[in-house]
Design a protein around this motif. Structure first.
Motif, PDB file in Angstrom:
ATOM      1  N   GLU A  68       0.847  -1.192   0.000  1.00  0.00           N
ATOM      2  CA  GLU A  68       0.000   0.000   0.000  1.00  0.00           C
ATOM      3  C   GLU A  68       0.886   1.246   0.000  1.00  0.00           C
ATOM      4  OE1 GLU A  68      -4.093   0.872   2.035  1.00  0.00           O
ATOM      5  OE2 GLU A  68      -2.481   1.378   3.446  1.00  0.00           O
ATOM      6  N   GLU A  70       0.941   5.793  -0.756  1.00  0.00           N
ATOM      7  CA  GLU A  70       0.156   7.015  -0.874  1.00  0.00           C
ATOM      8  C   GLU A  70       0.376   7.600  -2.267  1.00  0.00           C
ATOM      9  OE1 GLU A  70      -0.632  10.191   2.306  1.00  0.00           O
ATOM     10  OE2 GLU A  70       1.023  11.009   1.102  1.00  0.00           O
ATOM     11  N   VAL A  79      -4.306   9.853  -1.580  1.00  0.00           N
ATOM     12  CA  VAL A  79      -5.117   8.658  -1.348  1.00  0.00           C
ATOM     13  C   VAL A  79      -4.200   7.452  -1.191  1.00  0.00           C
ATOM     14  CG1 VAL A  79      -7.153   9.489  -2.594  1.00  0.00           C
ATOM     15  CG2 VAL A  79      -5.410   8.231  -3.826  1.00  0.00           C
ATOM     16  N   LYS A  80      -4.647   6.480  -0.409  1.00  0.00           N
ATOM     17  CA  LYS A  80      -3.931   5.212  -0.275  1.00  0.00           C
ATOM     18  C   LYS A  80      -4.355   4.306  -1.422  1.00  0.00           C
ATOM     19  CE  LYS A  80      -1.942   5.909   3.762  1.00  0.00           C
ATOM     20  NZ  LYS A  80      -0.507   5.886   3.948  1.00  0.00           N
ATOM     21  N   MET A  95      -7.915   2.078  -5.457  1.00  0.00           N
ATOM     22  CA  MET A  95      -7.956   3.076  -4.393  1.00  0.00           C
ATOM     23  C   MET A  95      -9.388   3.517  -4.166  1.00  0.00           C
ATOM     24  SD  MET A  95      -6.404   6.271  -6.566  1.00  0.00           S
ATOM     25  CE  MET A  95      -5.439   5.321  -7.699  1.00  0.00           C
ATOM     26  N   ARG A  96      -9.820   3.574  -2.961  1.00  0.00           N
ATOM     27  CA  ARG A  96     -11.107   4.135  -2.567  1.00  0.00           C
ATOM     28  C   ARG A  96     -12.240   3.888  -3.565  1.00  0.00           C
ATOM     29  NH1 ARG A  96     -11.423  10.305  -1.489  1.00  0.00           N
ATOM     30  NH2 ARG A  96      -9.255  10.274  -1.969  1.00  0.00           N
ATOM     31  N   GLY A  97     -12.436   2.661  -4.010  1.00  0.00           N
ATOM     32  CA  GLY A  97     -13.522   2.344  -4.924  1.00  0.00           C
ATOM     33  C   GLY A  97     -13.209   2.589  -6.384  1.00  0.00           C
ATOM     34  N   ASP A 115     -15.136   3.724 -11.764  1.00  0.00           N
ATOM     35  CA  ASP A 115     -15.777   3.964 -10.476  1.00  0.00           C
ATOM     36  C   ASP A 115     -17.227   3.528 -10.630  1.00  0.00           C
ATOM     37  OD1 ASP A 115     -15.914   5.137  -7.749  1.00  0.00           O
ATOM     38  OD2 ASP A 115     -17.338   6.493  -8.714  1.00  0.00           O
TER      39      ASP A 115
END
Length: 127
Positions: A68, A70, A79-80, A95-97, A115
């Protein structure tokens, strides 16, 4: 290594739709929609560095496959994300969806960002 090189954006489809799905304002969408971009990939085994040039703005992201990391987005948000290789020519970052897939095909890089139901497709040429 397969990804080493510079790629210049030639075309993109559904930029506005994806940015709206991600919650960006119309002002941000308008600002970035038609900016010509160049990305340079530096691959050393499982370590990568991406250097994005958006007009006068430069963003550098470094990561190692399977760890993981950044990432800084083109708007400057942090974002990670987790990256993995599928074969020698396909890189998948989640990342985030949002899922970003970068696939090399000859002198082209085909990038899809998805997305939910919305997908942005970008085609860049090696320069």
């Amino acid at each position: 290594m397969a990804f080493n090189g510079k790629y210049k954006l030639e075309s993109q489809e559904n930029f506005e739709q994806l940015m709206k799905a991600l919650g960006f304002s119309d002002d941000v969408i308008k600002k970035y929609k038609d900016i010509s971009s160049i990305v340079e990939f530096v691959q050393n085994g499982n370590s990568f560095k991406f250097i994005y040039n958006f007009g006068s703005r430069v963003i550098t992201n470094q990561f190692t496959i399977g760890q993981e990391s950044e990432f800084v987005t083109f708007t400057g948000h942090r974002v990670k994300a987790l990256a993995k290789l599928e074969g020698e020519n396909k890189l998948v970052v989640t990342m985030r969806g949002l899922t970003a897939v970068m696939e090399l095909s000859g002198d082209k890089m085909i990038e899809t960002l998805t997305d939910g139901e919305v997908t942005l497709k970008k085609i860049s040429k090696r320069i």
